[in-house]
Design an enzyme around this catalytic site. Sequence first.
Site, short mmCIF file in Angstrom:
data_model
loop_
_atom_site.label_atom_id
_atom_site.label_comp_id
_atom_site.label_asym_id
_atom_site.label_seq_id
_atom_site.Cartn_x
_atom_site.Cartn_y
_atom_site.Cartn_z
N CYS A 73 4.56 -2.23 48.62
CA CYS A 73 5.69 -1.39 49.03
C CYS A 73 5.82 -0.18 48.11
O CYS A 73 5.51 -0.24 46.94
CB CYS A 73 7.03 -2.12 49.02
SG CYS A 73 7.06 -3.60 50.01
N ARG B 186 0.61 2.19 49.64
CA ARG B 186 1.16 0.97 49.04
C ARG B 186 1.61 -0.04 50.10
O ARG B 186 2.03 -1.16 49.77
CB ARG B 186 2.36 1.31 48.15
CG ARG B 186 2.01 2.19 46.98
CD ARG B 186 3.24 2.49 46.16
NE ARG B 186 3.76 1.29 45.53
CZ ARG B 186 3.36 0.84 44.35
NH1 ARG B 186 2.45 1.48 43.66
NH2 ARG B 186 3.87 -0.27 43.85
N TRP C 4 5.02 -3.26 52.63
CA TRP C 4 3.94 -4.23 52.80
C TRP C 4 4.62 -5.59 52.83
O TRP C 4 5.15 -6.05 51.83
CB TRP C 4 2.96 -4.14 51.64
CG TRP C 4 1.71 -4.93 51.85
CD1 TRP C 4 0.61 -4.56 52.56
CD2 TRP C 4 1.40 -6.23 51.32
NE1 TRP C 4 -0.35 -5.55 52.51
CE2 TRP C 4 0.10 -6.58 51.76
CE3 TRP C 4 2.09 -7.13 50.52
CZ2 TRP C 4 -0.51 -7.78 51.43
CZ3 TRP C 4 1.49 -8.34 50.19
CH2 TRP C 4 0.20 -8.64 50.64
N ASN D 113 10.79 -3.01 45.92
CA ASN D 113 9.38 -3.39 45.86
C ASN D 113 9.28 -4.58 44.92
O ASN D 113 9.71 -4.50 43.78
CB ASN D 113 8.54 -2.21 45.32
CG ASN D 113 7.15 -2.64 44.90
OD1 ASN D 113 6.56 -3.53 45.52
ND2 ASN D 113 6.62 -2.02 43.87
N GLY D 114 8.71 -5.70 45.42
CA GLY D 114 8.60 -6.89 44.57
C GLY D 114 9.00 -8.12 45.36
O GLY D 114 9.09 -8.09 46.59
N GLU E 265 -19.74 -5.93 44.90
CA GLU E 265 -18.88 -4.78 45.17
C GLU E 265 -19.22 -4.14 46.52
O GLU E 265 -18.34 -3.78 47.30
CB GLU E 265 -18.99 -3.76 44.02
CG GLU E 265 -18.20 -2.49 44.21
CD GLU E 265 -16.69 -2.69 44.43
OE1 GLU E 265 -16.18 -3.81 44.25
OE2 GLU E 265 -16.04 -1.71 44.81
N LYS F 49 -16.58 -3.79 49.69
CA LYS F 49 -16.27 -2.51 50.35
C LYS F 49 -16.46 -2.64 51.85
O LYS F 49 -15.63 -2.23 52.63
CB LYS F 49 -17.17 -1.37 49.83
CG LYS F 49 -16.90 -0.88 48.44
CD LYS F 49 -15.64 -0.08 48.25
CE LYS F 49 -14.47 -0.94 47.90
NZ LYS F 49 -14.20 -1.34 46.59
N GLU G 4 -13.74 -4.97 53.46
CA GLU G 4 -12.33 -4.58 53.46
C GLU G 4 -12.04 -3.37 54.34
O GLU G 4 -10.95 -3.25 54.88
CB GLU G 4 -11.78 -4.37 52.05
CG GLU G 4 -12.33 -3.20 51.29
CD GLU G 4 -11.70 -3.07 49.89
OE1 GLU G 4 -10.58 -3.50 49.68
OE2 GLU G 4 -12.39 -2.50 49.01
N HIS H 197 -31.02 -22.03 47.95
CA HIS H 197 -30.15 -23.20 47.75
C HIS H 197 -29.14 -23.34 48.89
O HIS H 197 -28.19 -24.11 48.77
CB HIS H 197 -29.44 -23.11 46.40
CG HIS H 197 -30.40 -23.08 45.24
ND1 HIS H 197 -31.17 -24.17 44.89
CD2 HIS H 197 -30.75 -22.07 44.40
CE1 HIS H 197 -31.94 -23.84 43.86
NE2 HIS H 197 -31.72 -22.57 43.55
N LYS I 266 -2.71 -0.82 48.21
CA LYS I 266 -3.43 -0.33 47.03
C LYS I 266 -3.08 -1.13 45.78
O LYS I 266 -3.94 -1.46 44.99
CB LYS I 266 -3.09 1.15 46.81
CG LYS I 266 -3.82 1.80 45.65
CD LYS I 266 -5.29 1.96 45.96
CE LYS I 266 -6.08 2.57 44.85
NZ LYS I 266 -7.52 2.35 45.05
O1 M6R Z 1 -5.32 -2.19 40.46
P1 M6R Z 1 -6.35 -3.25 40.25
O2 M6R Z 1 -7.64 -2.75 39.75
O3 M6R Z 1 -5.83 -4.36 39.38
O4 M6R Z 1 -6.59 -3.88 41.67
C1 M6R Z 1 -7.42 -4.97 41.85
C2 M6R Z 1 -7.72 -5.22 43.30
O5 M6R Z 1 -6.56 -5.46 44.02
C3 M6R Z 1 -8.47 -4.05 43.95
O6 M6R Z 1 -9.64 -3.76 43.26
C4 M6R Z 1 -8.80 -4.40 45.41
O7 M6R Z 1 -9.75 -5.42 45.47
C5 M6R Z 1 -9.27 -3.18 46.20
N1 M6R Z 1 -8.95 -3.39 47.58
C6 M6R Z 1 -10.74 -2.95 46.10
O8 M6R Z 1 -11.21 -1.91 46.88
#
Ligand code: M6R
Length: 609
Positions: free
Chosen positions: A2, A28, A75, A101-102, A481, A485, A488, A504, A604
Amino acid sequence: MCGIFGCILKDQNAAPVIHTALKRLEYRGYDSVGEATVHDGKLYIKKDQGKIDEVHLTRNLDDLPGNLGIGHTRWATHGAPLEVNAHPHSDCSGQIAVAHNGIVENFAELKAELENRGHVFRSKTDTEVIVHLIEDVLKNNPALSLTEAVLESARKLDGSYSIAVISAKEPDKIVCARKESPLVIGIGENAIYCASDIPAFLPLTNKAVIVDDGELVAISLKGWEIRKISDGAPVTREIKVIDWAPEMAVKQGYPHFMLKEIHEQPTCLRNTLRLQEHYLDLMSTFLDRAREVFLIACGTSYHACLGASYMFSKLAFLATYPVIASEFIEQHGKSVSVDSAILAVSQSGETADTLASVNAARQRAATILGLTNVIGSTLTRVSRVYIGQQSGPEIGVAATKTFTSQLSVLAELALRLAKKRGKVSQDEMDYLADKLKRLPDIVETIIRTQEAKIRELAKKYKDAKTFFFLGRGISTATAYEGRLKLMEIAYVPAIAFPAGESKHGPISLVEQGFPVIFICPKDETHKTLIGNIMEMKARGASIITIVEEDDEEVKRLSDDYVEIPKGVPDVLSPIPFVIPLQLFAYYMAVERGHNPDMPRNLAKSVTVK
Ligand code: M6R
């Protein structure tokens, strides 16, 4: 999760300003949006489910009256993403509104108490208890100011919050408070703002006041007043001048923030290499002293930690434990002690899982070290030493430029530690430092020469049902990684694992045309990895490789390949090798008709556990 925003303007309507600021906070969360303003002794609220542009189209977010107001982009956590659960929430009298937010952890108990006292709840959110609590405090003691009522109410809340509260009875102020969720104040000419983060008001002012955990701040056109929530004691805080140019927070002609941020990587890496030596030295001293080192993070930042564990081992001969933050307390909580060092890596510095691990480790007297992109974030405040990675704001939900910057800082740290421990010769140090310096140019070359080809690859594979991402050694981190990407933002299920694990189990999935992406630097794992490529090829897999430009052997085995300039040392290889994977994920998302900047169900900054 949020985003919250509030503003008080001298001669201007607040609603359009709130609307545009919420657009900058939309990364956010974008389940619903809402605004509340105060005008002529009345509270006005407009809100609905959906993204800001959708809601604005049907509800016009700009026509609320008044020069003071708050806004929220959501969110969802408690309560479905519906209009009734959208913020701001108001009290029974319709005079007070809150954006939050929280998560209020004790909301069920508070709600029951408040309902017993006659309060009527409309939403299923935890947030609504906050506004009824404030109303209740004021009902019991009408002489109190809004500031005093928010102070008293905040003390009753368990969990995390960053709140902005307005009241029709005090039409000149916004009262904010924070605990474990971010909050900053922006100081403008004839205007004052509160927001979840600095980019929300950056085009309006570059003067910020950072609010610390456990603090309340009341803002008005006369200024701001910070107090400790625990005892109401006044706090003084200096204004910080933020040197991010406002244009850093807009798309600069790219169709998406993600693509802009991928292209920014050469610049970001150059900035990262300008880190103050002093902090690297200090941090490496703490790492050297520790009996054990945990590298804690989530998502992409965890992949940076995984890569770093290879760097620390290969360069400084130091074994470290990379741990996914949400598992840290269960897995290692009891073994942490005063002799442990925790290096927490978090782009936002606000990730709840990471901060929870840090707090648990602090309680056991461990040394906390932080690497983050957000100065003033909670992580910077709880760390004994922290390093700001200097990537600039990252708006795309998918982390790209912040990943390569994290890796670059961690490589510098590993080198510094290696020097301290006398594990590398001066010649080797100079060689690696020089290679590190050249990486921005290499990344630039990859983007310039390979982007068009990667776009074509995305066209070719856009309908693939799944992918494997495989690497060995430090390239395992790159593989993880690349897979994150793709999943997501393009919503393609994919699996990543160290290539040696295929036999395995996972290889049983492979059949004719199954796409497998191999990350193939010419390092010590190269020969064995070729064996793994052969295993997959023999079963009909389509082989896509990220290879060094002179690696004719692997190119011959590949159905498709992307080239990386030769000669990058293995410990630095994730930085250039991840670039094609970021671009591939981006173009796959575009080809499949998805907005890469706003992947569904994600936000984010993940400030809930
Ligand atoms: O702000 P942070 O680096 O702690 O965030 C960690 C993850 O939430 C963040 O890397 C998330 O996996 C992203 N969606 C990656 O693209």
